[in-house]
Write an enzyme that holds these catalytic residues in place. Structure first.
Site, PDB file in Angstrom:
ATOM      1  N   ARG A   1       0.841  -1.195   0.000  1.00  0.00           N
ATOM      2  CA  ARG A   1       0.000   0.000   0.000  1.00  0.00           C
ATOM      3  C   ARG A   1       0.875   1.243   0.000  1.00  0.00           C
ATOM      4  O   ARG A   1       1.877   1.321   0.723  1.00  0.00           O
ATOM      5  CB  ARG A   1      -0.923   0.006   1.233  1.00  0.00           C
ATOM      6  CG  ARG A   1      -2.059  -1.010   1.147  1.00  0.00           C
ATOM      7  CD  ARG A   1      -3.042  -0.624   0.058  1.00  0.00           C
ATOM      8  NE  ARG A   1      -4.194  -1.518  -0.028  1.00  0.00           N
ATOM      9  CZ  ARG A   1      -4.283  -2.563  -0.846  1.00  0.00           C
ATOM     10  NH1 ARG A   1      -3.262  -2.870  -1.628  1.00  0.00           N
ATOM     11  NH2 ARG A   1      -5.377  -3.295  -0.881  1.00  0.00           N
TER      12      ARG A   1
ATOM     13  N   GLU B   1      -4.065   7.379  -5.767  1.00  0.00           N
ATOM     14  CA  GLU B   1      -4.223   6.610  -6.998  1.00  0.00           C
ATOM     15  C   GLU B   1      -5.541   6.979  -7.669  1.00  0.00           C
ATOM     16  O   GLU B   1      -6.549   7.144  -6.987  1.00  0.00           O
ATOM     17  CB  GLU B   1      -4.185   5.111  -6.697  1.00  0.00           C
ATOM     18  CG  GLU B   1      -2.852   4.661  -6.120  1.00  0.00           C
ATOM     19  CD  GLU B   1      -2.791   3.167  -5.849  1.00  0.00           C
ATOM     20  OE1 GLU B   1      -3.804   2.464  -6.094  1.00  0.00           O
ATOM     21  OE2 GLU B   1      -1.731   2.680  -5.406  1.00  0.00           O
TER      22      GLU B   1
ATOM     23  N   HIS C   1      -0.204  -0.130  -9.870  1.00  0.00           N
ATOM     24  CA  HIS C   1      -0.890  -0.999  -8.915  1.00  0.00           C
ATOM     25  C   HIS C   1      -1.510  -2.206  -9.621  1.00  0.00           C
ATOM     26  O   HIS C   1      -2.688  -2.536  -9.424  1.00  0.00           O
ATOM     27  CB  HIS C   1      -1.961  -0.237  -8.140  1.00  0.00           C
ATOM     28  CG  HIS C   1      -2.205  -0.807  -6.773  1.00  0.00           C
ATOM     29  ND1 HIS C   1      -2.629  -0.066  -5.709  1.00  0.00           N
ATOM     30  CD2 HIS C   1      -2.074  -2.071  -6.288  1.00  0.00           C
ATOM     31  CE1 HIS C   1      -2.759  -0.819  -4.636  1.00  0.00           C
ATOM     32  NE2 HIS C   1      -2.418  -2.075  -4.976  1.00  0.00           N
TER      33      HIS C   1
END
Length: 303
Positions: free
Chosen positions: A224, A253, A272
């Site tokens: 994370r 994000e 990601h």
């Protein structure tokens, strides 16, 4: 479903249920509006956050099931207060994320992206460039769940020494030496993050902890973004304290255009997608649906 799609194998398990998709980039407000309109018994979470407002908009809600392993986008305290179960498809994307972690580690050590760019510009750096040999180096893992343990096996196969920190992990395999966090910072040649984000570990990779590391340490984060103080990491890369960083998750994000990481060639970026493979997409979808259905069946049995 807080996304635009779900694996057909997972959808097939939902026979008899209406499935509503929130779209590719749903906001929290979008999810609240859909909850108010449809009053779902279950929410499967891929994107955006699910907070108290969404829960209050869905009085029939019994379970929130994560399409993956990280549940930090779900307000678990609010769910607990309302008697709503929160589950994750733990381990479903472990192979995918571990492979991405290893890819970023190798890309950092071997200057893959930098040398590719140099060659495309017409350079031939054979006589001047020196990469890092990982054999004999120490890899520090923070988080020793399914993903961290897979990364450990990959590292051990490359003759790396593996040390790890995880206060909740038991029965570690012989190729991982359990250590405390100060030892991770002090002894690691490369550090890879595989822990959930909590208020206690937010910003754990920061100016202070990076200063405790060996000069030239490699940092990899496929967990994370909130685990890393991004400004501190950027400065450490520019100062040479961090040789390179391979990052698959970020504080905000999607990453906004003009983010300073985009101009730093010694930071390798991916959007990601560590857990996004065809295989993991199916496993996460099926796992999330099975978790939701298990709760709904249990509640129905006790009704």
């Amino acid at each position: 479903m807080t996304a635009a799609d779900l694996a057909p194998q997972a959808v097939a398990l939902l026979d008899g249920y209406e499935v509503v998709y929130a779209g590719k980039t749903p906001t929290e407000d979008d999810i609240v509006a859909l909850c108010r309109q449809h009053d779902p018994v279950a929410i499967i979470v891929r994107y955006s956050k699910v907070g108290a407002a969404a829960m209050d908009a869905a009085p029939s809600l019994k379970v929130i099931s994560k399409h993956g392993s990280g549940t930090d986008t779900i307000d678990k305290a609010a769910a607990q207060a309302r008697g709503i179960a929160v589950l994750a498809a733990a381990g479903a994307n472990a192979a995918a994320v571990a492979e991405q972690s290893a890819a970023l580690l190798l890309a950092c050590a071997k200057s893959v992206v930098l040398l590719d760019g140099r060659m495309r510009e017409g350079h031939w750096d054979k006589s001047t460039h020196k990469s890092v040999e990982l054999a004999g180096k120490t890899l520090g893992l923070i988080g020793l769940g399914a993903i961290g343990r897979r990364v450990a096996r990959i590292a051990a196969s490359m003759d790396m020494r593996v040390i790890g920190f995880d206060p909740y992990s038991k029965d570690l395999p012989a190729d991982i030496a359990s250590v405390d966090l100060p030892t991770i910072w002090r002894e690691s040649d490369a550090i890879s993050l595989h822990c959930p984000l909590t208020e206690e570990n937010r910003g754990m990779v920061n100016a202070d902890t990076l200063s405790q590391c060996k000069k030239g340490v490699i940092i990899v984060n496929t967990a994370r973004g909130g685990l890393v103080d991004e400004q501190a990491l950027l400065q450490a890369v520019r100062d040479g304290q961090v040789r390179t960083a391979g990052l698959d998750s970020f504080a905000t994000e999607p990453m906004r255009a003009g983010h300073p990481f985009q101009a730093e060639p010694r930071i390798i970026l991916s959007p990601h997608i560590g857990g996004v493979t065809r295989e993991a997409y199916v496993k996460m979808g099926v796992g999330a649906v099975e978790n939701a259905l298990a709760v709904l069946r249990q509640q129905a049995a006790h009704a």
